[in-house]
Design a protein around this motif. Structure first.
Motif, short mmCIF file in Angstrom:
data_model
loop_
_atom_site.label_atom_id
_atom_site.label_comp_id
_atom_site.label_asym_id
_atom_site.label_seq_id
_atom_site.Cartn_x
_atom_site.Cartn_y
_atom_site.Cartn_z
N VAL A 369 0.84 -1.21 0.00
CA VAL A 369 0.00 0.00 0.00
C VAL A 369 0.87 1.25 0.00
CG1 VAL A 369 -1.66 1.34 1.33
CG2 VAL A 369 -2.00 -1.12 1.04
N LYS A 370 1.93 1.25 0.83
CA LYS A 370 2.81 2.41 0.89
C LYS A 370 3.53 2.66 -0.43
CE LYS A 370 3.95 2.79 5.82
NZ LYS A 370 3.77 4.23 5.93
N GLU A 371 3.94 1.58 -1.08
CA GLU A 371 4.70 1.72 -2.31
C GLU A 371 3.81 2.00 -3.51
OE1 GLU A 371 7.55 1.86 -5.23
OE2 GLU A 371 7.79 1.98 -3.07
N ARG A 372 2.67 1.32 -3.60
CA ARG A 372 1.84 1.37 -4.80
C ARG A 372 0.94 2.60 -4.87
NH1 ARG A 372 1.65 -1.77 -9.25
NH2 ARG A 372 -0.51 -2.35 -9.01
N LYS A 373 0.67 3.22 -3.73
CA LYS A 373 -0.28 4.32 -3.75
C LYS A 373 0.20 5.48 -4.62
CE LYS A 373 1.41 6.43 0.55
NZ LYS A 373 1.09 6.78 1.95
N TYR A 374 1.52 5.65 -4.71
CA TYR A 374 2.05 6.75 -5.51
C TYR A 374 1.83 6.52 -7.00
CZ TYR A 374 4.36 7.95 -1.15
OH TYR A 374 4.60 8.29 0.16
N GLU A 375 1.91 5.26 -7.41
CA GLU A 375 1.69 4.93 -8.82
C GLU A 375 0.20 4.91 -9.14
OE1 GLU A 375 2.40 1.21 -11.91
OE2 GLU A 375 3.44 1.26 -9.97
N SER A 376 -0.60 4.30 -8.25
CA SER A 376 -2.04 4.16 -8.52
C SER A 376 -2.74 5.51 -8.53
CB SER A 376 -2.67 3.24 -7.47
OG SER A 376 -2.12 1.95 -7.55
N PHE A 377 -2.31 6.40 -7.66
CA PHE A 377 -2.96 7.71 -7.57
C PHE A 377 -2.04 8.83 -8.05
CE2 PHE A 377 -5.25 5.33 -4.12
CZ PHE A 377 -6.46 5.26 -4.80
N ILE A 382 -4.79 10.09 -12.60
CA ILE A 382 -6.07 10.69 -12.18
C ILE A 382 -6.57 11.66 -13.24
CG2 ILE A 382 -7.14 12.22 -10.48
CD1 ILE A 382 -5.26 11.00 -8.38
N ALA A 383 -5.66 12.48 -13.79
CA ALA A 383 -6.05 13.44 -14.83
C ALA A 383 -6.57 12.71 -16.07
CB ALA A 383 -4.85 14.31 -15.20
N GLN A 384 -5.95 11.62 -16.41
CA GLN A 384 -6.39 10.83 -17.58
C GLN A 384 -7.82 10.36 -17.41
OE1 GLN A 384 -3.96 7.38 -18.25
NE2 GLN A 384 -5.06 6.75 -20.12
N VAL A 385 -8.14 9.82 -16.25
CA VAL A 385 -9.49 9.31 -15.99
C VAL A 385 -10.50 10.44 -15.95
CG1 VAL A 385 -10.94 8.17 -14.27
CG2 VAL A 385 -8.67 7.25 -14.77
N LEU A 386 -10.15 11.54 -15.31
CA LEU A 386 -11.08 12.67 -15.21
C LEU A 386 -11.38 13.28 -16.57
CD1 LEU A 386 -9.83 14.48 -11.97
CD2 LEU A 386 -11.84 13.02 -12.23
N VAL A 387 -10.37 13.44 -17.39
CA VAL A 387 -10.57 14.04 -18.72
C VAL A 387 -11.47 13.14 -19.57
CG1 VAL A 387 -9.41 14.58 -20.90
CG2 VAL A 387 -8.44 15.38 -18.75
N LEU A 466 -10.85 4.73 -8.88
CA LEU A 466 -10.90 5.54 -10.11
C LEU A 466 -12.07 5.17 -11.02
CD1 LEU A 466 -7.13 5.96 -11.05
CD2 LEU A 466 -8.67 7.63 -10.04
N PRO A 467 -12.37 3.89 -11.26
CA PRO A 467 -13.56 3.60 -12.08
C PRO A 467 -14.86 4.05 -11.42
CG PRO A 467 -12.56 1.58 -11.26
CD PRO A 467 -11.59 2.67 -11.01
N THR A 468 -14.92 4.04 -10.10
CA THR A 468 -16.12 4.53 -9.40
C THR A 468 -16.29 6.03 -9.62
OG1 THR A 468 -15.86 2.80 -7.71
CG2 THR A 468 -17.26 4.68 -7.16
N ILE A 469 -15.19 6.77 -9.52
CA ILE A 469 -15.24 8.22 -9.78
C ILE A 469 -15.64 8.48 -11.23
CG2 ILE A 469 -13.85 10.32 -9.92
CD1 ILE A 469 -12.20 9.22 -7.57
N PHE A 470 -15.06 7.71 -12.14
CA PHE A 470 -15.39 7.84 -13.56
C PHE A 470 -16.90 7.68 -13.78
CE2 PHE A 470 -16.35 5.92 -17.64
CZ PHE A 470 -15.60 6.65 -18.54
N LEU A 471 -17.47 6.64 -13.19
CA LEU A 471 -18.89 6.37 -13.41
C LEU A 471 -19.78 7.43 -12.77
CD1 LEU A 471 -20.66 4.22 -14.79
CD2 LEU A 471 -20.96 3.15 -12.55
#
Length: 628
Positions: A369-377, A382-387, A466-471
């Motif tokens: 969780v500590k390592e992956r959160k920087y890549e996942s978020f 995030i900008a890609q999904v929001l756009v 991210l998919p939840t925010i997208f929807l």
């Protein structure tokens, strides 16, 4: 002066703490006598181009009958020019080398085993570390995983902090490790972190590949002094080192000089110059012994007139063999004939892991969780999904039942986007972590199942947010059915699609392990799934209709249709109101409950199946390495 006194006091305090912790950690461990006799290593190299019919296979010998012995309390340094076989020999002695390996390598007269592996530290030349973890986090997580249950959590953390102090990492203890693409600690500090990971277990046998590479002389001296202290405490230390200073050279109890896989000298470091002087190669001036030895290994000798001469290395090899046969065999006989029961490993409990499965799982979960959160978020992700979410919402803004074809098009677009996106995020997971996994698994740090399940659990919240925010953005902007049931049915279908696509990416990455090849294969597979998904072609020829039944896109699209439209619903048509069941694209897909249930079941099976394939592929890697 005050700073020097502070360093001396810090060193003294550390040694006291090290002795206390060593007493706890060394319980049940035994000193190791490492012996290697006539070690030969061969590899096969292919000759010939891609389009040549007859490809020759040439067998190349890397190690040519290397012999030696290292006892507890000794530190062996292996010297030699690049390509001499130092790292290959070190890897073989550490039980990590596959291929055609001949000869005998024993540890207290026994072959390599799990109990030896867990009492062995191995520091690779390349620093394999998680870039986003701090120095303290890196060492604490390693301590929690590698130190046994007999040591409390508080003692593990304290020991990790003591190692940080000893290796001079206090100033950067809260800095991230970093990587080639992420600014972190310096290269020398990264090397010390790698060494610290192995020092944590207080190993009976410690291997180090170029531990002083990239370090200044003071730091190198500090590290070798620490290793010397470990050796003095009964440990067996073996390292490769490129060109040590004379101050470091005289700390080595034994030196092994290699040239093109042959041994030119093995014995006490202080007697190396005398050996070569006796066969006619005395140094012409006062110089660093390691420089003189490396010159000889390269086939160069400088005479009294300061001129370089090429020498016959075969003469050096023969001279050593004759001398070693006369002087060293009695030492071997003495060890073979003596009672070494005090130095043997106890095989009782050799199959046990240092920590329980649940402890491994939770520690790995926290680390992931500590390592992956920087890549996942990451901001870019995030900008890609929001756009894309906003663009989709605007293009299909307030689409209603009068534009049924447009709504169906939106549902299929979401199917495709959230098929590709998690697939290509997951496909790099195991290829990128392969070196880390091999390093940690080879040291017996944790079970593969604990690692795999912790990765799956750690990814869940990060992959589903991210998919939840997208929807949430697209769903209501596009005018889809704004009821709780319809929304959550659509969300469930989307998240299931994401998890299945992620599983496919994990499986492809684990099976192929080459990022470029895996990406190409994933693109082809996902495009085939989309083409057979039921949107582009409704009347698929019978001979290829089977493709849709293995298509993630087909089942997800069917669930999306079922989440929005139900049997008996109507839509505006040329004749007034028509049943939605008769709309050609929907009629072809089907919205009956049995069909939707089968689609959901098929996706659940894929979700589990793809992950099982990934796990078996990772197991295969471990088996291949053992059998090699």
């Amino acid at each position: 002066m005050e700073q020097d006194m502070g360093d001396i006091e810090s060193q003294t305090n550390y040694k006291e703490t090290l002795e206390e912790t060593s007493e706890i950690l060394h319980n049940g461990k035994r000193p190791v006598i490492l012996k290697f006799d006539d070690v030969v290593y061969k590899i096969k190299a292919k000759k010939g181009g891609l389009f040549k019919k007859n490809i020759e296979v040439e067998e190349k010998t890397i190690l040519k009958g290397v012999t030696g012995i290292v006892q507890p309390g000794e530190m062996l340094a292996m010297l030699g020019p690049s390509g001499s076989g130092k790292t290959t020999l070190l890897t073989a002695l550490g039980g990590r080398l596959g291929g055609k390996l001949y000869g005998s390598i024993t540890y207290n007269e026994k072959p390599f085993s799990n109990v030896i592996k867990r009492n062995t530290g191995f520091v690779t030349q390349d620093d394999v570390l998680y870039p986003h973890l701090t120095v303290t986090e890196t060492l604490v997580f390693t301590a929690l995983l590698r130190l046994p249950n007999s040591v409390t959590k508080e003692e593990k953390v304290t020991h990790a902090k003591n190692v940080i102090d000893q290796l001079g990492l206090t100033k950067c203890k809260d800095s991230i490790v970093g990587s080639a693409y992420l600014r972190g600690v310096s290269g020398g500090e990264r090397k010390r972190v790698s060494i610290g990971q192995e020092l944590l277990i207080n190993p009976s046998l410690l291997f180090l590949d170029e531990p002083t590479s990239g370090l200044d002389s003071t730091t190198a001296q500090r590290i070798v002094s620490t290793l010397w202290d470990l050796a003095r405490g009964g440990r067996t230390i073996v390292m490769t080192i490129h060109q040590p200073s004379s101050r470091l050279y005289y700390m080595f109890h034994k030196v092994l000089l290699l040239a093109e896989g042959n041994v030119l000298y093995f014995g006490k470091g202080s007697e190396a110059i005398e050996h070569f002087t006796n066969i006619g190669y005395a140094p012409a001036m006062a110089m660093n012994p390691s420089d003189f030895l490396l010159d000889l290994a390269n086939g160069i000798y400088t005479d009294d007139t300061n001129h370089d001469h090429t020498i016959d290395k075969q003469k050096l090899i023969s001279a050593f063999k004759n001398n070693y046969d006369e002087q060293s065999k009695p030492e071997h006989r003495e060890i073979n004939d003596s009672d070494t029961s005090q130095g043997r490993f106890q095989e009782t409990g050799s199959g046990k892991w240092p920590t329980s499965w649940s402890e491994q799982f939770f520690v790995l979960l926290r680390r992931d969780v500590k390592e992956r959160k920087y890549e996942s978020f990451s901001g870019l992700r995030i900008a890609q999904v929001l756009v894309v979410a906003l663009m989709s919402g605007l293009l299909w803004y307030k689409s209603d039942m009068s534009h049924l074809q447009d709504q169906i098009g939106l549902l299929f677009f979401v199917t495709g986007f959230w098929g590709f996106f998690p697939l290509f995020q997951a496909i790099f997971t195991f290829p990128q972590e392969l070196m880390m996994l091999e390093k940690e698994r080879s040291s017996g740090m944790y079970r593969l199942s604990a690692y795999f399940i912790s990765r799956m659990v750690a990814d869940l919240p990060m992959e589903l947010v991210l998919p939840t925010i997208f929807l949430l953005i697209t769903y209501f902007m596009a005018g889809l059915k704004a009821t709780v049931i319809n929304f959550f049915q659509t969300l469930f279908s989307l998240l299931l699609n994401v998890l299945v696509s992620q599983g496919l990416g994990l499986a492809l990455g684990a099976v192929v392990l080459d990022q470029k090849s895996a990406t190409t294969l994933a693109s082809v597979i996902m495009l085939c799934f989309l083409l057979a998904g039921g949107f582009y072609v409704q009347n698929v020829p019978k001979f290829i209709v089977w493709v849709k039944y293995v298509s993630v896109s087909y089942y997800t699209y069917q669930l999306f249709i079922g989440s929005q439209y139900h049997s008996g619903d109507t839509y505006p048509c040329s004749s007034g109101q028509c049943l939605i069941d008769e709309f050609p694209p929907i009629k072809q897909i089907g919205i009956d409950l049995n069909g939707l249930g089968f689609a959901a079941l098929a996706l659940v099976i894929m979700l589990i199946g793809y992950r099982l394939i990934a796990y078996c592929a990772l197991m295969r890697i471990g088996v291949t390495k053992k059998l090699a």
